[in-house]
Motif scaffolding. Structure first.
Motif, PDB file in Angstrom:
ATOM      1  N   HIS A 226      40.997  35.976  35.280  1.00  0.00           N
ATOM      2  CA  HIS A 226      39.770  36.547  34.696  1.00  0.00           C
ATOM      3  C   HIS A 226      38.625  35.684  35.239  1.00  0.00           C
ATOM      4  N   PRO A 227      38.108  36.035  36.418  1.00  0.00           N
ATOM      5  CA  PRO A 227      37.202  35.117  37.121  1.00  0.00           C
ATOM      6  C   PRO A 227      35.942  34.755  36.354  1.00  0.00           C
ATOM      7  N   GLN A 228      35.479  35.659  35.488  1.00  0.00           N
ATOM      8  CA  GLN A 228      34.204  35.383  34.816  1.00  0.00           C
ATOM      9  C   GLN A 228      34.256  34.096  33.989  1.00  0.00           C
ATOM     10  N   ARG A 229      35.446  33.750  33.498  1.00  0.00           N
ATOM     11  CA  ARG A 229      35.553  32.501  32.721  1.00  0.00           C
ATOM     12  C   ARG A 229      35.080  31.311  33.555  1.00  0.00           C
ATOM     13  N   THR A 230      35.493  31.290  34.809  1.00  0.00           N
ATOM     14  CA  THR A 230      35.145  30.158  35.676  1.00  0.00           C
ATOM     15  C   THR A 230      33.785  30.379  36.339  1.00  0.00           C
ATOM     16  N   GLU A 273      46.733  46.261  45.042  1.00  0.00           N
ATOM     17  CA  GLU A 273      46.493  47.555  44.384  1.00  0.00           C
ATOM     18  C   GLU A 273      47.643  47.911  43.456  1.00  0.00           C
ATOM     19  N   GLY A 274      48.867  47.721  43.958  1.00  0.00           N
ATOM     20  CA  GLY A 274      50.053  48.077  43.176  1.00  0.00           C
ATOM     21  C   GLY A 274      50.205  47.205  41.949  1.00  0.00           C
ATOM     22  N   MET A 275      50.075  45.902  42.120  1.00  0.00           N
ATOM     23  CA  MET A 275      50.270  44.996  40.986  1.00  0.00           C
ATOM     24  C   MET A 275      49.169  45.186  39.942  1.00  0.00           C
ATOM     25  N   ASN A 276      47.942  45.361  40.413  1.00  0.00           N
ATOM     26  CA  ASN A 276      46.856  45.565  39.444  1.00  0.00           C
ATOM     27  C   ASN A 276      47.036  46.869  38.670  1.00  0.00           C
ATOM     28  N   GLY A 283      40.977  45.002  39.064  1.00  0.00           N
ATOM     29  CA  GLY A 283      41.018  44.318  40.355  1.00  0.00           C
ATOM     30  C   GLY A 283      39.786  43.462  40.616  1.00  0.00           C
ATOM     31  N   LYS A 284      38.817  43.512  39.721  1.00  0.00           N
ATOM     32  CA  LYS A 284      37.605  42.725  39.927  1.00  0.00           C
ATOM     33  C   LYS A 284      37.370  41.789  38.733  1.00  0.00           C
ATOM     34  N   SER A 285      37.215  42.361  37.553  1.00  0.00           N
ATOM     35  CA  SER A 285      37.024  41.500  36.387  1.00  0.00           C
ATOM     36  C   SER A 285      38.351  40.847  35.990  1.00  0.00           C
ATOM     37  N   ALA A 286      39.430  41.424  36.424  1.00  0.00           N
ATOM     38  CA  ALA A 286      40.762  40.844  36.208  1.00  0.00           C
ATOM     39  C   ALA A 286      41.673  41.318  37.333  1.00  0.00           C
ATOM     40  N   PHE A 287      42.458  40.401  37.872  1.00  0.00           N
ATOM     41  CA  PHE A 287      43.361  40.781  38.960  1.00  0.00           C
ATOM     42  C   PHE A 287      44.553  39.822  39.022  1.00  0.00           C
ATOM     43  N   VAL A 288      45.637  40.330  39.565  1.00  0.00           N
ATOM     44  CA  VAL A 288      46.823  39.483  39.732  1.00  0.00           C
ATOM     45  C   VAL A 288      46.520  38.445  40.806  1.00  0.00           C
ATOM     46  N   ILE A 289      46.760  37.181  40.470  1.00  0.00           N
ATOM     47  CA  ILE A 289      46.416  36.108  41.416  1.00  0.00           C
ATOM     48  C   ILE A 289      47.662  35.424  41.982  1.00  0.00           C
TER      49      ILE A 289
END
Ligand SMILES: Cc1cc2nc3c(=O)[nH]c(=O)nc-3n(C[C@H](O)[C@H](O)[C@H](O)COP(=O)(O)O)c2cc1C
Length: 302
Positions: A226-230, A273-276, A283-289
């Motif tokens: 969740h990139p927004q946290r960082t 795409e598949g995992m998300n 895929g933007k505000s949250a994505f499999v990393i």
């Protein structure tokens, strides 16, 4: 997006010939013809986008230097992000971390014997063992929440204690837990069923480019950023920290696995795409990393 579509696009934008695409994507002539129509515009857009791309890795490193960093949201009064994703549902409580007996393999030995393990014993993991692995990787040991800032402390380091990850688990074999995909609640230290059924193993395996270890694992960790946290605290430089943070989680999992006679293999090769899509992420505000499959060692292995 299913795997066939993904491979069709992947080879198409590289201008591979039809025979290669049929073979590599496992398509029939009819399926190929249908995708030619359905995805024509997407192929065009992808090609146009790709032709405008510079060396984005280098650019990423360059433009995430402090000299280029704009003031972060935290300095501009933007509302703080939650430190833990507020995912709800019935909690399957795991044995409390204070109650389970922590395995006592010496740290030096765990470091020394760690290897990526891609073939596992049939054995299930116990709930205690699952609790231990989650404790080592993403359990929240301290949680502080105010209107201005929310912070969680976990057993791994994270830049600014932003801890940008949520954990999902593909469970194939854990005692007393039905196969399926679960969300791990790191404060309540419990699981919430996300998608029930053993068939999800196949789907997640496809998502990880058919790496068979996913299907045969006792469980597979899927970490979601969740990139927004960082980013809230570090602007675009925060993206660097996401990937650094993920490494710590992976290594703690590796070492914790060794301590219970299990082994893990990190997975960076999956199609986004598949995992998300499986985890219903934008895929933007949250994505499999990052992902990692794990299981007990077979007889004869350390
Ligand atoms: C970021 C990252 C991504 C990885 N992705 C995969 C993967 O998708 N599939 C795989 O089989 N191994 C993967 N690995 C495991 C490496 O291949 C492995 O660590 C390396 O070969 C060294 O072997 P060792 O871990 O046994 O020392 C990954 C490791 C890392 C750190």
């Amino acid at each position: 997006m299913d795997t066939k579509k993904f491979y069709y696009l992947y080879f198409k934008v590289r201008d591979e010939d039809k025979d290669t695409i049929l073979k590599e994507a496992g398509l029939s002539e009819d399926e190929f013809a249908a995708l030619e129509k359905e995805l024509a515009e997407e192929v065009r857009l992808l090609k146009a986008e790709r032709s405008n791309l510079g060396p984005i890795g280098e650019e990423f490193v360059r433009y995430t230097r402090y000299l280029y960093e704009p003031a972060p949201d935290s300095a501009k009064g933007v509302t703080r992000p939650d430190a833990v994703f507020p995912y709800c549902g019935e909690i399957i409580q795991l044995p409390a971390v204070g109650v389970i007996t922590k395995p006592d393999l010496a740290l030096a030995q765990a470091i020394e014997q760690r290897r990526s393990l891609r073939a596992y014993a049939e054995q299930s993991l116990s709930r205690d063992e699952l609790s231990w692995l989650l404790w080592a990787t993403q359990w929240v040991r301290d949680f502080r929440s105010t209107e201005k800032v929310e912070v969680a402390f976990r057993n791994v380091p994270s830049a600014g204690a932003r801890h940008p990850f949520e954990t999902y688990l593909l469970i194939n074999r854990v005692e007393g837990i039905k196969p399926g995909i679960y969300y791990y609640h790191p404060v309540k230290h419990g699981l919430v069923l996300f998608k029930e059924g053993s068939e999800w193993a196949e789907t997640v395996c496809h998502g990880a480019f058919d790496q068979e270890m996913v299907k045969h694992s006792a469980l597979t960790f899927i970490w979601v950023a969740h990139p927004q946290r960082t980013v809230w605290r570090y602007s675009q430089r925060g993206y660097r920290y996401l990937y650094i943070d993920a490494g710590h989680v992976g290594q703690n999992l590796h070492l914790a696995a060794e301590a219970i006679g299990a082994g893990a293999c990190m997975i960076g090769a999956y199609y986004d795409e598949g995992m998300n899509e499986i985890l219903e992420l934008d895929g933007k505000s949250a994505f499999v990393i990052y992902m990692a499959s794990l299981g007990k060692k077979q007889l004869g292995e350390d």
